[in-house]
Design a protein around this motif. Structure first.
Motif, short mmCIF file in Angstrom:
data_model
loop_
_atom_site.label_atom_id
_atom_site.label_comp_id
_atom_site.label_asym_id
_atom_site.label_seq_id
_atom_site.Cartn_x
_atom_site.Cartn_y
_atom_site.Cartn_z
N UNK A 92 39.57 49.38 24.98
CA UNK A 92 40.23 50.51 24.31
C UNK A 92 39.80 51.82 24.93
N UNK A 93 38.66 51.79 25.60
CA UNK A 93 38.12 53.00 26.23
C UNK A 93 37.23 52.59 27.40
N UNK A 94 37.42 53.25 28.54
CA UNK A 94 36.49 53.04 29.66
C UNK A 94 35.83 54.38 29.97
N UNK A 95 34.57 54.48 29.68
CA UNK A 95 33.82 55.71 29.93
C UNK A 95 33.21 55.60 31.32
N UNK A 96 33.60 56.51 32.19
CA UNK A 96 33.05 56.46 33.54
C UNK A 96 31.98 57.54 33.67
N UNK A 97 30.75 57.12 33.80
CA UNK A 97 29.64 58.06 33.94
C UNK A 97 29.56 58.47 35.41
N UNK A 98 30.04 59.67 35.66
CA UNK A 98 30.17 60.08 37.06
C UNK A 98 28.90 60.77 37.57
N UNK A 99 28.37 60.22 38.64
CA UNK A 99 27.20 60.81 39.29
C UNK A 99 27.40 60.62 40.78
N UNK B 71 28.34 54.08 38.96
CA UNK B 71 27.46 53.53 40.01
C UNK B 71 26.07 53.27 39.41
N UNK B 72 25.22 52.57 40.17
CA UNK B 72 23.85 52.30 39.72
C UNK B 72 23.15 53.63 39.46
N UNK B 73 22.31 53.68 38.40
CA UNK B 73 21.51 54.86 38.06
C UNK B 73 22.25 55.94 37.29
N UNK B 74 23.51 55.70 36.91
CA UNK B 74 24.25 56.76 36.22
C UNK B 74 23.79 56.90 34.77
#
Ligand code: DGP
Length: 212
Positions: A128-135, A14-17
């Motif tokens: 090859x990779x999806x990094x999900x920055x969870x906040x 999401x925005x701001x992560x």
């Protein structure tokens, strides 16, 4: 033997992560270790389509929701020849947002199914990779006021987060969920290590297609 290919590494959230900060830091770190790495971001606001999207986000124009969805997708498709060329040349691309933002931000609007939202991006190069920055939304809100762009409000961002959760159920993609509330440096170390692993693994498979 075929030469090394680059890896396609996507940062989402999401925005701001912290995606933009972490994307830049990752490219610098990979380059510092002698890898060929470049940064891409979507929307790419400098093309003709990108300028339309940019003025939509700045609320300078209004576009019908399906129309803007297709424009965001077209903005990714117009970079596909460049993406393929770079990957084939052995350049790793770190991409700040990709089709997952496309699906999540339209899917968060009323009366859009995720299935419909995915269709225009079917066939894009598969990351090859999806990094999900969870906040979570309340932590994101603590990072200061949202700006004035469209979509910048907590209620909408919460809907976006729920759409991302649905997309993460797709096990054909290499999702890694990371706690984005960590310090910038701790987050960076974790991201770098996942990226290096993905760059190695990418050597054993051809560039695939997203959502066949
Ligand atoms: P950014 O430049 O990363 O801050 O993104 C600008 C805004 O656009 C942000 O609120 C997320 C949204 N966005 C990014 N990609 C897409 C997309 O493909 N479709 C839609 N509808 N919104 C998107």
């Amino acid at each position: 033997m075929a030469g090394r290919r680059g890896a396609l590494i996507v940062l989402e959230g999401v925005d701001r992560a912290g995606k933009s900060t972490q994307s830049r830091k990752l490219v610098e770190a990979l380059q510092g270790k002698g890898h060929r790495a470049e940064l891409l971001r979507f929307p790419e606001r400098t093309t003709e389509i990108g300028r339309l999207i940019s003025s939509y986000l700045e609320k300078k124009n209004n576009l019908e929701d399906h129309t803007v969805h297709l424009l965001f997708s077209a903005n990714r498709w117009e970079q596909v020849p460049f993406i393929k060329e770079k990957l084939n040349q052995g350049v790793t691309l770190v991409v700040d947002r990709y089709a997952f933002s496309g699906v999540a931000f339209t899917g968060a609007k009323e009366n859009f199914s995720l299935e419909w939202c995915k269709q225009p991006d079917v066939g894009l190069p598969k990351p090859d990779l999806v990094l999900f920055l969870h906040l979570n939304t309340s932590e994101a809100a603590k990072r200061g006021d949202f700006g004035n762009e469209r979509y910048e409000n907590s209620c909408f961002q919460e809907q976006v987060l729920q759409c991302f959760y649905s997309l993460m159920k797709d096990k054909s993609l290499n999702w890694k969920v990371i706690d984005a509330s960590k310090s910038i440096e701790d987050l960076h170390k974790e991201i770098k290590s996942f990226a290096e692993e993905a760059m190695q693994e990418a050597q054993h498979r051809p560039i695939g297609e997203l959502w066949k």
